[in-house]
Scaffold this active site. Sequence first.
Site, PDB file in Angstrom:
ATOM      1  N   LYS A   1      -0.668   4.865   4.258  1.00 56.47           N
ATOM      2  CA  LYS A   1      -1.633   3.997   4.934  1.00 56.47           C
ATOM      3  C   LYS A   1      -1.197   3.766   6.378  1.00 56.47           C
ATOM      4  O   LYS A   1      -0.068   3.350   6.637  1.00 56.47           O
ATOM      5  CB  LYS A   1      -1.775   2.658   4.198  1.00 56.47           C
ATOM      6  CG  LYS A   1      -2.865   1.754   4.792  1.00 56.47           C
ATOM      7  CD  LYS A   1      -3.155   0.583   3.890  1.00 56.47           C
ATOM      8  CE  LYS A   1      -4.241  -0.308   4.472  1.00 56.47           C
ATOM      9  NZ  LYS A   1      -5.527   0.405   4.624  1.00 56.47           N
TER      10      LYS A   1
ATOM     11  N   HIS B   1       0.822  -1.202   0.000  1.00 53.68           N
ATOM     12  CA  HIS B   1       0.000   0.000   0.000  1.00 53.68           C
ATOM     13  C   HIS B   1       0.860   1.259   0.000  1.00 53.68           C
ATOM     14  O   HIS B   1       2.072   1.202   0.219  1.00 53.68           O
ATOM     15  CB  HIS B   1      -0.930   0.018   1.223  1.00 53.68           C
ATOM     16  CG  HIS B   1      -2.081  -0.926   1.126  1.00 53.68           C
ATOM     17  ND1 HIS B   1      -1.944  -2.280   1.379  1.00 53.68           N
ATOM     18  CD2 HIS B   1      -3.382  -0.729   0.797  1.00 53.68           C
ATOM     19  CE1 HIS B   1      -3.121  -2.866   1.214  1.00 53.68           C
ATOM     20  NE2 HIS B   1      -3.997  -1.957   0.868  1.00 53.68           N
TER      21      HIS B   1
END
Length: 234
Positions: free
Chosen positions: A146, A142
């Site tokens: 995040k 990600h």
Amino acid sequence: MNLRVAVAGATGRSGRPVADGVAAAGDLELVARIAPSLAAGGEGFGDLESALDAVHPDVVCDFTRPDLLESSVSACLARGVPLVLGTTGIDAACRARFDASAREAGIAIFHAPNFAIGAVLAMRFAAEAARHLPRVEIIELHSEHKLDRPSGTAAATAERITRETGSEVPIHSVRLPGLVAHQETLLAGAGELLTIRHDALSREAFVPGALLAIRRVRDLPAGLTVGLEALLES
């Protein structure tokens, strides 16, 4: 009459495209964009409670942060407003509290670890494959922004596989610039490897699933419903 929707976290990386998707939908009406940065600009609301009291939405969709969820849930339940949670980082204890509170209030809450249709299917396929190839590890990748690690999708995938196999599933988390949301589930057998991969190349991938949840949440039973598959299969 169109469904009146307020989106909390409407300036965020995921909340913005969801708010734009609500605004563009012919059967929905975006009645409030909510984010702290909008408090002084006249283009929205700085906090959820102010928006709830001013515009009285039919549904709230929350893409904020885990530390804000307790207050968001309390505000919506106190006013009888169903809530769609797109924020990740919700653990089992938190889900249990939300479920109990929503049941007591007689209000539906919906939460999905991932709103991308392909990601939901990949989770389903991985759980099915693990019945035959039980040696499994997960790699999730990600954006560096995040906050939670592992991702909600990876944790949910691992939970489903553990229910099938009884074995814990190692999860490897990667946070790098330029990524959006990606996951590989690696399933190994003697002389073979099955890889089930999903890539969200932009956050627009989450919009169709979020809109589905917004449209359906008022029809769900009181309490917390988890997982987009509950809506896809009904």
